[in-house]
Design a protein around this motif. Sequence first.
Motif, mmCIF file in Angstrom:
data_model
loop_
_atom_site.group_PDB
_atom_site.id
_atom_site.type_symbol
_atom_site.label_atom_id
_atom_site.label_comp_id
_atom_site.label_asym_id
_atom_site.label_seq_id
_atom_site.Cartn_x
_atom_site.Cartn_y
_atom_site.Cartn_z
ATOM 1 N N ASP A 1 0.373 -1.368 -0.147
ATOM 2 C CA ASP A 1 -0.026 -0.236 -0.133
ATOM 3 C C ASP A 1 1.062 0.668 -0.023
ATOM 4 O O ASP A 1 0.718 2.063 -0.704
ATOM 5 C CB ASP A 1 -0.850 0.189 1.184
ATOM 6 N N LYS A 2 1.672 1.452 0.783
ATOM 7 C CA LYS A 2 2.701 1.977 0.904
ATOM 8 C C LYS A 2 3.446 2.916 -0.467
ATOM 9 O O LYS A 2 3.541 4.258 -0.529
ATOM 10 C CB LYS A 2 3.721 2.444 2.266
ATOM 11 N N GLU A 3 4.156 1.835 -1.016
ATOM 12 C CA GLU A 3 4.508 2.334 -2.147
ATOM 13 C C GLU A 3 3.846 2.215 -3.119
ATOM 14 O O GLU A 3 4.388 2.989 -4.159
ATOM 15 C CB GLU A 3 6.056 0.580 -2.798
ATOM 16 N N ALA A 4 3.162 1.515 -3.528
ATOM 17 C CA ALA A 4 1.628 1.826 -4.613
ATOM 18 C C ALA A 4 0.871 3.437 -4.635
ATOM 19 O O ALA A 4 0.826 3.893 -5.273
ATOM 20 C CB ALA A 4 1.492 0.872 -5.060
ATOM 21 N N ILE A 5 0.757 3.845 -3.307
ATOM 22 C CA ILE A 5 0.255 5.225 -3.375
ATOM 23 C C ILE A 5 1.420 5.872 -3.371
ATOM 24 O O ILE A 5 0.821 7.206 -4.205
ATOM 25 C CB ILE A 5 -0.340 5.314 -1.299
ATOM 26 N N LYS A 6 2.512 6.015 -3.806
ATOM 27 C CA LYS A 6 3.281 7.205 -4.433
ATOM 28 C C LYS A 6 3.635 7.217 -5.295
ATOM 29 O O LYS A 6 3.090 8.324 -5.428
ATOM 30 C CB LYS A 6 4.799 6.362 -3.453
ATOM 31 N N HIS A 7 2.593 6.509 -6.056
ATOM 32 C CA HIS A 7 2.509 6.346 -7.757
ATOM 33 C C HIS A 7 0.945 6.782 -7.811
ATOM 34 O O HIS A 7 0.787 6.494 -8.941
ATOM 35 C CB HIS A 7 3.003 5.777 -8.634
ATOM 36 N N GLY A 8 -0.029 7.161 -7.005
ATOM 37 C CA GLY A 8 -1.317 7.149 -7.414
ATOM 38 C C GLY A 8 -1.984 5.790 -7.021
ATOM 39 O O GLY A 8 -2.627 5.584 -8.590
ATOM 40 N N LEU A 9 -1.223 4.784 -6.786
ATOM 41 C CA LEU A 9 -2.028 3.382 -7.760
ATOM 42 C C LEU A 9 -2.049 2.223 -6.068
ATOM 43 O O LEU A 9 -1.423 2.698 -5.136
ATOM 44 C CB LEU A 9 -0.795 2.853 -8.237
ATOM 45 N N ALA A 10 -3.216 1.364 -6.303
ATOM 46 C CA ALA A 10 -2.837 0.330 -5.442
ATOM 47 C C ALA A 10 -4.104 -0.748 -5.640
ATOM 48 O O ALA A 10 -3.985 -0.538 -6.864
ATOM 49 C CB ALA A 10 -4.369 1.111 -4.348
ATOM 50 N N THR A 11 -3.817 -2.034 -5.250
ATOM 51 C CA THR A 11 -4.006 -3.418 -5.255
ATOM 52 C C THR A 11 -5.523 -3.582 -4.490
ATOM 53 O O THR A 11 -5.396 -3.036 -3.778
ATOM 54 C CB THR A 11 -3.312 -4.133 -5.408
ATOM 55 N N VAL A 12 -6.249 -4.876 -4.635
ATOM 56 C CA VAL A 12 -6.458 -5.371 -3.488
ATOM 57 C C VAL A 12 -6.161 -5.762 -2.267
ATOM 58 O O VAL A 12 -4.585 -6.696 -2.923
ATOM 59 C CB VAL A 12 -7.504 -6.183 -4.311
ATOM 60 N N ALA A 13 -5.938 -5.586 -0.989
ATOM 61 C CA ALA A 13 -4.959 -5.654 -0.240
ATOM 62 C C ALA A 13 -6.229 -5.687 1.124
ATOM 63 O O ALA A 13 -7.625 -5.827 1.373
ATOM 64 C CB ALA A 13 -3.797 -4.263 -0.220
ATOM 65 N N GLY A 14 -4.942 -6.282 1.622
ATOM 66 C CA GLY A 14 -5.907 -6.947 3.147
ATOM 67 C C GLY A 14 -4.568 -6.607 3.818
ATOM 68 O O GLY A 14 -4.333 -5.566 4.513
ATOM 69 N N THR A 15 -5.373 -6.987 5.574
ATOM 70 C CA THR A 15 -4.710 -6.666 6.866
ATOM 71 C C THR A 15 -3.265 -7.663 6.835
ATOM 72 O O THR A 15 -2.547 -7.018 8.230
ATOM 73 C CB THR A 15 -4.860 -6.395 7.919
ATOM 74 N N THR A 16 -3.099 -8.173 6.433
ATOM 75 C CA THR A 16 -2.813 -10.198 7.079
ATOM 76 C C THR A 16 -1.274 -9.455 5.727
ATOM 77 O O THR A 16 -1.021 -8.686 5.345
ATOM 78 C CB THR A 16 -3.368 -10.946 6.530
ATOM 79 N N GLY A 17 -0.832 -10.426 5.562
ATOM 80 C CA GLY A 17 0.234 -10.480 4.734
ATOM 81 C C GLY A 17 0.028 -11.320 3.463
ATOM 82 O O GLY A 17 -1.420 -11.170 3.638
ATOM 83 N N VAL A 18 0.602 -10.916 1.871
ATOM 84 C CA VAL A 18 0.250 -10.755 0.946
ATOM 85 C C VAL A 18 -0.002 -12.236 0.693
ATOM 86 O O VAL A 18 -0.851 -12.825 0.165
ATOM 87 C CB VAL A 18 1.410 -10.126 -0.220
ATOM 88 N N GLY A 19 0.686 -13.532 0.875
ATOM 89 C CA GLY A 19 1.224 -14.540 0.212
ATOM 90 C C GLY A 19 -0.293 -15.505 0.241
ATOM 91 O O GLY A 19 -0.520 -15.679 -0.435
ATOM 92 N N GLY A 20 -0.791 -15.980 1.827
ATOM 93 C CA GLY A 20 -1.768 -16.416 2.314
ATOM 94 C C GLY A 20 -3.049 -15.521 2.092
ATOM 95 O O GLY A 20 -3.786 -16.286 0.953
ATOM 96 N N LEU A 21 -2.659 -14.011 1.862
ATOM 97 C CA LEU A 21 -4.313 -13.462 1.437
ATOM 98 C C LEU A 21 -4.355 -13.668 0.136
ATOM 99 O O LEU A 21 -5.894 -14.603 -0.378
ATOM 100 C CB LEU A 21 -4.325 -12.036 1.859
ATOM 101 N N ILE A 22 -3.812 -13.894 -1.115
ATOM 102 C CA ILE A 22 -3.960 -13.741 -2.200
ATOM 103 C C ILE A 22 -3.746 -15.827 -2.489
ATOM 104 O O ILE A 22 -5.205 -15.800 -3.450
ATOM 105 C CB ILE A 22 -2.552 -13.650 -3.552
ATOM 106 N N LEU A 23 -3.288 -16.219 -2.037
ATOM 107 C CA LEU A 23 -3.630 -17.675 -2.562
ATOM 108 C C LEU A 23 -5.065 -17.794 -2.300
ATOM 109 O O LEU A 23 -5.081 -19.147 -2.928
ATOM 110 C CB LEU A 23 -2.139 -18.521 -2.019
ATOM 111 N N GLY A 24 -5.414 -17.758 -1.434
ATOM 112 C CA GLY A 24 -6.359 -17.770 -0.430
ATOM 113 C C GLY A 24 -7.868 -17.623 -0.767
ATOM 114 O O GLY A 24 -9.165 -18.030 -1.237
ATOM 115 N N GLY A 25 -7.505 -16.539 -1.736
ATOM 116 C CA GLY A 25 -8.744 -15.553 -2.507
ATOM 117 C C GLY A 25 -8.322 -14.162 -2.459
ATOM 118 O O GLY A 25 -7.976 -13.544 -3.441
ATOM 119 N N GLY A 26 -8.385 -13.128 -1.373
ATOM 120 C CA GLY A 26 -8.660 -12.157 -0.891
ATOM 121 C C GLY A 26 -10.076 -11.231 -1.226
ATOM 122 O O GLY A 26 -9.123 -10.769 -2.234
#
Length: 450
Positions: free
Chosen positions: A112-137
């Motif tokens: 979130d912090k790196e992407a918003i520097k460029h005015g960008l974002a993706t679907v994200a959560g409050t946890t680790g990236v890997g588990g959230l993505i591999l489980g749906g997200g």
Amino acid sequence: MADLATFIKGDIVTPNDADYPQAIARWAVNAERRAKIVAFVKDTEDVALALKYARANDLPIAIRGGGHSAAGASSSENGLVIDLSRHINGARIDPDKKLAYVGGGALWDVVDKEAIKHGLATVAGTTGVGGLILGGGYGWLTAKHGLAIDNLVQATLVTADGSVVTASDTENPDLFFAIRGGGSNFGVATEFVLRLHPQRATVYHGALVFPPTILEKIVEVTAKWWANVGENEGMFQMLGLGPDGNPAIVLFVFYNGSEEEGRANYKPFFDLGPVVDLTKEIPYENVNAALNTAMAHGKGVYQKGFSNDKSEYQSIAKAYEKIISISSPEFQVKLMLEYVPIGKVISVPQNVTAFRRDSAPLAVILILWTKDAEGATEHARSIARDLSRTVAGGELTQLQNFGYANYDPEAVTGHSAQIAYGESYPRLQAIKKRYDPDNIFNKWFAITPA
């Protein structure tokens, strides 16, 4: 072990090391296991070496990204943990291509912090990236951009035989299908490439606290709001004890716009008279970290998700009464009703990804305790089962009871993978046979190879 420590570039931690307690610590203390070895890998070569060592020494394997699995999927009793969190945890943004290259052990706040520097974002959560993505997200941007897996462009995995492979629509598409919802069944995901979207710098977010006496009115207003919900909004409703120890209903509202727009959007809720208003316009990168204080590491945790097809006042009120009667500052029981629009989610055909897409809103029974007393997990499990039936107004169907894989507390205890993957299960069995025929990746709804 000496051989592994000699050849691996990362760090090896064993029970004899001073930092061992930190190495096996997890978000939920009841999910901690006493691993024989924790390998803090630095790259794909380290992962391959760790896998080779574990297989040669007949050690069970677990993969740790953010370490937020309350079921213990990122821990291993007397086994080897491949831990990505120390060294493979960064995020690199390509603003021209609108892509994020994210390490498998990263937390979402880094993205979130790196992407918003460029005015960008993706679907994200409050946890680790890997588990959230591999489980749906699911995330606050799901209404607009779908699930996290719907924004996954490519992933790099180390498979069971130590091979480093790329999964995308054009490379190993069968594996790409499988990892989007199939969890850690197919390899160690060391990098994710995520699609980014234009995002305003600030959003409207925060908590509204209401007295329990107006629960019926909240249910009525929620039903009207939900019937016309748009792609810029979403809400979590938490019922339990408030921060002061008294019963409260807390609404966490989100609006992807200004404070003025957000307050206008949620005016029917404000008309009910919240006793506390903590909502305001905040930097986007702070949204997914807003619940971190309440969800701090070091507590006992049990969470049970289920599909909430209907939100009827009588059932919710009955569950709320039970929650208040058994809750205390040391043993808190909460009901979380999630209202995130899922039109984008169910617009994707079922056969595109392994994730089983459900049209019903999610509900979660969340139980937290401050001391990991013997039997606490089993006690919490019994309470969660009873409360989920109460909210549903009776016995849940098999699919209702399962809910969402990332919320399932039985992920590592033999819960049927066939329920998790539905009609995709036979296809996943064939893919599992190709990439992990010996089923060494078996800590999260293990798929039996065909």
